[in-house]
Design a protein around this motif. Structure first.
Motif: not given
Length: 471
Positions: A35-39, A65-67
């Motif tokens: 969801p953060y990546i999509d945002r 995972d974000l890294r």
């Protein structure tokens, strides 16, 4: 300056997202990071940094995972010692996200690495504070968690550090700053958080008990530590996962989304000793469930109660869900570190029932039924709400065993007498009923609608409902 709060009610958790000129940052993300990546993709932006206010105890953060997926750099405050590559910022260090700035303010107390992030807009105006668990709306972070990981960090020492951080680092800041905390009401990271999830710092200076200008350090420590209940058992395990690192959520989902026929499900349960976790609502569970399974409904505070009632995050789990809810259940388990789901029952409980395998039930009674039996038979009534709820108002003669303490007080539940359980609305009491059933209790009934329905019965309150002041 636009700050987007991404609030997850079942964990009472707030992550934050900011973006400027194609650069974005995320603060305290949950485990599932898509969801953060999509945002960010919606803004045509790259997530430059993922800022962590501290090593969280109540959930596993998504920074790794974000890294991996977005190439973001992980930032912790001074003193943090993660077992993976990250920027360990200095007090006062400034990071740039497009035209925005993020200033590091080291605020030890909840934990020693706890850090607040001051947000500065494109006009160089201070806008708000990402406070993590240092400052909540109406409360401050509990100082008794770190000692479960580092024994010499006593709650008194940490409370003293928190007093200094609030007085020396937070209170001198401008009143018009907006406070963006990591949690709201319902989180176990504080004791009296507001349902509101943002406020101005000026209003908090007026209304937050922990920010009183005339409070001495000794008074602060005493008030902060008074009334703290024991933290959930999974908290230290989540802290260590956030410090040491963890497996990618994608890998967990790949391993866990394994559908099992009733026959396969039974074989796996017998061979592995996995806990059978039924995530349906209380009404459906009561009508029929697999013997030895326990109920924690997905529609309630699922992850928190899993963490309270299942002591070991490494416990292998077999899921019974409504069809189509399997991935949601696996994800929500992983949010709090339960990564060892080994499969789920294909088709849910209906397929078990259709295979004509044995099942059990829980009797449910209405508040009117309880009223009648209470007047004539005086059944053993157990109230599994929190002590504070019980002390506020309860049925005369009811025995209070809070749900999160039930495993330590099983001796209070006789096996040779019928038992009736209730909570506030029926969610927690069904969890309790399922646990007792799993442990061998047979004659158990659950009150539909719980205490809220009991209060609506025709029994005079002077006889039936007992405020603490009348005890």
């Amino acid at each position: 300056m636009k700050v987007e709060q991404i609030y997850t009610g079942c964990l009472a958790h707030a992550a934050y997202y900011i973006e400027s000129n194609g650069e974005a940052a995320v603060f305290d993300p949950l485990r599932e990071v898509q969801p953060y990546i999509d945002r960010a993709q919606k803004d045509d932006a790259e997530i430059k940094y993922v800022f962590e206010t501290h090593f969280h105890a109540d959930f596993v953060s998504g920074h790794l995972d974000l890294r991996k997926k977005a190439g973001s750099e992980i930032v912790f405050g001074p003193g943090a010692k993660p077992a993976y590559e990250a920027i360990i910022a200095k007090d006062g260090q400034v990071f740039e996200i497009g035209d925005y700035k993020v200033k590091v303010i080291h605020t030890p107390g909840h934990t020693m690495e706890s850090t607040t992030y001051l947000l500065i807009d494109e006009n160089n105006k201070e806008h708000g504070l990402i406070t993590g668990d240092t400052l909540f709306i109406g409360d401050v972070g509990r100082p008794d968690l770190a000692q479960h990981v580092v024994s010499d960090l006593t709650e008194e020492k940490l409370a003293g550090h928190l007093y200094d951080s609030l007085r020396n680092k937070i209170l001198p800041l401008n009143d018009d700053l907006i406070v963006y905390p990591n949690h709201g009401a319902g989180s176990a990271c504080g004791k009296m958080m507001s349902k509101e999830t943002t406020d101005t710092l000026g209003n908090q200076k007026k209304t937050n008990y922990a920010l009183r200008a005339d409070m001495t350090k000794e008074e602060f420590i005493k008030e902060l530590l008074t009334g703290l209940t024991a933290p959930p058992g999974y908290f230290p395990q989540n802290v260590l996962m956030n410090i040491r690192g963890y497996e990618s959520l994608d890998s967990i989902l790949d391993r866990a989304t394994k559908s099992l026929s009733p026959e396969e499900f039974e074989v796996v349960a017998n061979e592995t000793g996995a806990l059978m976790l039924d995530t349906r609502d209380a009404e459906d569970f009561a009508k029929g469930f697999i013997p030895n399974s326990i109920n924690i409904g997905l529609e309630g505070s699922f992850a928190q109660w899993v963490g309270e009632m299942i002591p070991d995050v490494k416990q292998e789990i077999l899921l019974i869900t409504y069809p189509g809810k399997e991935e949601e259940a696996i994800t929500r388990l992983s949010r709090v570190g339960y990564d060892n789901t080994v499969g789920y029952l294909k088709g849910g409980f209906s397929s078990w029932n259709e295979s004509r395998k044995d099942f059990e039930t829980v009797t449910r009674v209405t508040s009117s039924d309880l009223e009648k039996s209470y007047k004539t038979q005086k059944p053993l009534l157990f109230d599994v709400r929190k002590k504070s709820e019980y002390d506020s108002e309860h049925v005369l003669g009811a025995i209070n065993v809070p749900l999160n303490e039930i495993n330590n007080h099983l001796a209070q539940f006789p096996k040779d007498k019928p038992l009736i359980l209730h909570c506030a609305g029926g969610y927690r009491s069904m969890i309790a009923a399922s646990i007792l059933k799993q442990r061998g209790w047979v004659d158990i009934a659950d009150v539909i609608g719980g205490f809220e329905e009991i209060k609506e019965t025709s029994v005079p309150k002077s006889e039936y409902i007992c405020p603490t002041t009348l005890l």
